[in-house]
Design a protein around this motif. Sequence first.
Motif: not given
Length: 222
Positions: A77-93, A151-153, A99-105
């Motif tokens: 759950e913590g990893a998914v939370n950080m990955a969702k934040e990366a989807l919102q904030k990161s500009k790098r493909p 470990m989400d933050m 992030a999408q792979d982490i959320i899905k898996a």
Amino acid sequence: MRRLQRKNNFFRITFLVFTATTLGLLTSCSLIQNKTDSHQMSSHGDEMADHSMSMNLGPSDAQFDLRFIDAMILHHEGAVNMAKEALQKSKRPEIQQLAQDIIKAQQKEIAQLQQWRKSWYPDAGEKPVAYSDSMRHTMSMSKKQIKSMRMDMDLGAADAKFDHRFINAMIPHHEGALVMAQEALNDSKRPEIQKLSQEIISSQQKEIEQMKQWRQSWYQAS
């Protein structure tokens, strides 16, 4: 695998540090590269972790798999939370795809773990559990322990250093999952848990190596 085993003791200690120190202190050590970035991380300095339980999975007893399930659900759950934040904030493909792979898996694995918990431990109750070193038995996790296991933050603003902070957070997060998965390989008797643990080790080790390569390439940092 030998490389993973060499890391095992270190990251067991890391989980103990999470229960004995503030989350904010560990966050500042692992994520913040200088004082300028520190104000972007959430402050948890007044939240001391419960000393009564460590976050190791405990002995190979009848409740080992329950503790593994509860720990890994929270950790995912913590990893998914950080990955969702990366989807919102990161500009790098590259970060977006990771992030999408982490959320899905990991959402898929969370659902599987929840199903096993319901089927194997119908009387376990809703609260996640962990092994208490001091009491020498399984007990419900405290809110602070739950937060530590996730470990989400807050990774800070969507600025030029966001991806660096994300990588520096996700690498140790993944490494924590590897430690638990390796422990399950050693101590669980269920083939389902064994198979899932192997999959976690394989997939997350690859993601760790990829993130380290990006960090070296993008930031000339190891």
